[in-house]
Motif scaffolding. Structure first.
Motif, PDB file in Angstrom:
ATOM      1  N   MET A 100       0.849  -1.173   0.000  1.00 47.63           N
ATOM      2  CA  MET A 100       0.000   0.000   0.000  1.00 47.63           C
ATOM      3  C   MET A 100       0.893   1.233   0.000  1.00 47.63           C
ATOM      4  SD  MET A 100      -3.523   0.692   0.536  1.00 47.63           S
ATOM      5  CE  MET A 100      -3.980  -0.888   1.141  1.00 47.63           C
ATOM      6  N   GLU A 101       0.563   2.170  -0.862  1.00 49.25           N
ATOM      7  CA  GLU A 101       1.349   3.397  -0.937  1.00 49.25           C
ATOM      8  C   GLU A 101       0.733   4.470  -0.046  1.00 49.25           C
ATOM      9  OE1 GLU A 101       2.668   4.643  -4.716  1.00 49.25           O
ATOM     10  OE2 GLU A 101       3.027   2.623  -5.407  1.00 49.25           O
ATOM     11  N   SER A 102       1.371   5.611   0.071  1.00 42.71           N
ATOM     12  CA  SER A 102       0.929   6.656   0.981  1.00 42.71           C
ATOM     13  C   SER A 102      -0.462   7.193   0.634  1.00 42.71           C
ATOM     14  CB  SER A 102       1.940   7.801   1.009  1.00 42.71           C
ATOM     15  OG  SER A 102       2.052   8.385  -0.276  1.00 42.71           O
ATOM     16  N   ASP A 103      -0.890   7.051  -0.617  1.00 42.80           N
ATOM     17  CA  ASP A 103      -2.220   7.522  -0.995  1.00 42.80           C
ATOM     18  C   ASP A 103      -3.302   6.467  -0.753  1.00 42.80           C
ATOM     19  OD1 ASP A 103      -1.705   5.722  -3.023  1.00 42.80           O
ATOM     20  OD2 ASP A 103      -1.652   7.218  -4.615  1.00 42.80           O
ATOM     21  N   GLY A 104      -2.911   5.317  -0.196  1.00 43.80           N
ATOM     22  CA  GLY A 104      -3.875   4.276   0.138  1.00 43.80           C
ATOM     23  C   GLY A 104      -4.175   3.307  -0.983  1.00 43.80           C
ATOM     24  N   THR A 152      -2.834   0.479  -3.837  1.00 45.37           N
ATOM     25  CA  THR A 152      -1.725  -0.401  -4.179  1.00 45.37           C
ATOM     26  C   THR A 152      -1.281  -0.105  -5.612  1.00 45.37           C
ATOM     27  OG1 THR A 152      -3.132  -2.142  -5.092  1.00 45.37           O
ATOM     28  CG2 THR A 152      -2.642  -2.245  -2.709  1.00 45.37           C
ATOM     29  N   VAL A 153      -0.092  -0.509  -5.936  1.00 43.61           N
ATOM     30  CA  VAL A 153       0.416  -0.336  -7.298  1.00 43.61           C
ATOM     31  C   VAL A 153      -0.478  -1.081  -8.285  1.00 43.61           C
ATOM     32  CG1 VAL A 153       2.344  -0.843  -8.842  1.00 43.61           C
ATOM     33  CG2 VAL A 153       2.790   0.077  -6.565  1.00 43.61           C
ATOM     34  N   ARG A 154      -0.917  -2.275  -7.909  1.00 41.84           N
ATOM     35  CA  ARG A 154      -1.790  -3.049  -8.803  1.00 41.84           C
ATOM     36  C   ARG A 154      -3.131  -2.356  -9.018  1.00 41.84           C
ATOM     37  NH1 ARG A 154      -0.241  -8.720  -9.769  1.00 41.84           N
ATOM     38  NH2 ARG A 154       1.787  -8.962  -8.823  1.00 41.84           N
ATOM     39  N   ARG A 155      -3.673  -1.722  -7.993  1.00 41.07           N
ATOM     40  CA  ARG A 155      -4.945  -0.995  -8.170  1.00 41.07           C
ATOM     41  C   ARG A 155      -4.739   0.201  -9.093  1.00 41.07           C
ATOM     42  NH1 ARG A 155     -10.003  -1.575  -6.538  1.00 41.07           N
ATOM     43  NH2 ARG A 155     -11.325   0.260  -6.357  1.00 41.07           N
ATOM     44  N   ARG A 192      -2.550   0.401 -11.457  1.00 40.21           N
ATOM     45  CA  ARG A 192      -2.431  -0.171 -12.806  1.00 40.21           C
ATOM     46  C   ARG A 192      -3.815  -0.515 -13.347  1.00 40.21           C
ATOM     47  NH1 ARG A 192       0.494  -5.734 -13.329  1.00 40.21           N
ATOM     48  NH2 ARG A 192      -1.490  -6.377 -12.469  1.00 40.21           N
ATOM     49  N   ALA A 193      -4.656  -1.128 -12.525  1.00 41.68           N
ATOM     50  CA  ALA A 193      -6.008  -1.490 -12.966  1.00 41.68           C
ATOM     51  C   ALA A 193      -6.809  -0.252 -13.362  1.00 41.68           C
ATOM     52  CB  ALA A 193      -6.725  -2.286 -11.877  1.00 41.68           C
ATOM     53  N   LEU A 194      -6.635   0.831 -12.629  1.00 45.48           N
ATOM     54  CA  LEU A 194      -7.313   2.082 -12.986  1.00 45.48           C
ATOM     55  C   LEU A 194      -6.887   2.556 -14.379  1.00 45.48           C
ATOM     56  CD1 LEU A 194      -7.133   3.917  -9.572  1.00 45.48           C
ATOM     57  CD2 LEU A 194      -9.233   3.504 -10.867  1.00 45.48           C
ATOM     58  N   LEU A 195      -5.598   2.494 -14.654  1.00 45.77           N
ATOM     59  CA  LEU A 195      -5.099   2.904 -15.969  1.00 45.77           C
ATOM     60  C   LEU A 195      -5.551   1.940 -17.064  1.00 45.77           C
ATOM     61  CD1 LEU A 195      -1.517   4.042 -14.979  1.00 45.77           C
ATOM     62  CD2 LEU A 195      -3.411   5.492 -15.710  1.00 45.77           C
ATOM     63  N   LEU A 196      -5.591   0.654 -16.768  1.00 42.24           N
ATOM     64  CA  LEU A 196      -6.032  -0.323 -17.765  1.00 42.24           C
ATOM     65  C   LEU A 196      -7.487  -0.105 -18.147  1.00 42.24           C
ATOM     66  CD1 LEU A 196      -4.287  -3.569 -16.508  1.00 42.24           C
ATOM     67  CD2 LEU A 196      -3.709  -2.177 -18.507  1.00 42.24           C
ATOM     68  N   GLY A 197      -8.255   0.460 -17.242  1.00 39.99           N
ATOM     69  CA  GLY A 197      -9.638   0.797 -17.570  1.00 39.99           C
ATOM     70  C   GLY A 197      -9.725   1.713 -18.777  1.00 39.99           C
ATOM     71  N   GLU A 226      -9.619  -7.871  -5.493  1.00 39.82           N
ATOM     72  CA  GLU A 226     -10.089  -6.616  -4.892  1.00 39.82           C
ATOM     73  C   GLU A 226     -10.131  -5.451  -5.882  1.00 39.82           C
ATOM     74  OE1 GLU A 226      -5.745  -7.222  -3.509  1.00 39.82           O
ATOM     75  OE2 GLU A 226      -7.527  -8.454  -3.708  1.00 39.82           O
ATOM     76  N   ASP A 227      -9.610  -5.647  -7.091  1.00 36.45           N
ATOM     77  CA  ASP A 227      -9.638  -4.595  -8.112  1.00 36.45           C
ATOM     78  C   ASP A 227     -10.663  -4.858  -9.210  1.00 36.45           C
ATOM     79  OD1 ASP A 227      -7.565  -3.303  -6.762  1.00 36.45           O
ATOM     80  OD2 ASP A 227      -6.049  -4.459  -7.844  1.00 36.45           O
ATOM     81  N   MET A 228     -11.365  -5.969  -9.136  1.00 38.74           N
ATOM     82  CA  MET A 228     -12.348  -6.308 -10.167  1.00 38.74           C
ATOM     83  C   MET A 228     -13.471  -5.277 -10.249  1.00 38.74           C
ATOM     84  SD  MET A 228     -11.422  -8.973 -11.836  1.00 38.74           S
ATOM     85  CE  MET A 228     -12.921  -9.644 -12.517  1.00 38.74           C
TER      86      MET A 228
END
Length: 106
Positions: free
Chosen positions: A1-5, A7-10, A12-17, A56-58
């Motif tokens: 988890m990064e400082s903004d709450g 994760t790197v994978r989340r 990435r999933a946002l960008l893949l959207g 958790e990113d689905m």
């Protein structure tokens, strides 16, 4: 988890959207090594792209109406090939959408 709450994978999933919104995509659980791991497949103008998506990113793909398919054919691309395709696709996208805005001008 990064400082903004997030994760790197989340992130990435946002960008893949964005890719899914442009090119569509499918979710499949067809990886024989990790059958419980969702794989997002995108058929882009540069070829197939795929990424693992954490459960958790689905939720990020629900509003994009990404179909769930039982089995989807992977074209055998390597990570290196995938990111070469991404690089080529990113150069092509501005020509596929709208003119780039002029930043700094009201």
């Amino acid at each position: 988890m990064e400082s903004d709450g997030l994760t790197v994978r989340r992130k990435r999933a946002l960008l893949l959207g964005g890719y899914v919104a442009m090119f569509g995509g499918v979710i499949s659980y067809s990886n024989p090594v990790e059958p419980d791991m969702a794989i997002l497949y995108i058929e882009s103008p540069q070829g197939q792209l795929s990424w693992r998506v954490e459960s958790e990113d689905m939720d990020l793909f629900e509003g994009l109406k990404v179909p769930l398919v039982e089995s989807y054919p992977w074209d055998g691309h390597t990570n290196e090939e995938k990111y070469l395709r991404v690089e080529a696709l990113n150069r092509k996208i501005p020509k596929m959408t709208y003119p780039r805005p002029e930043y700094g001008k009201p």
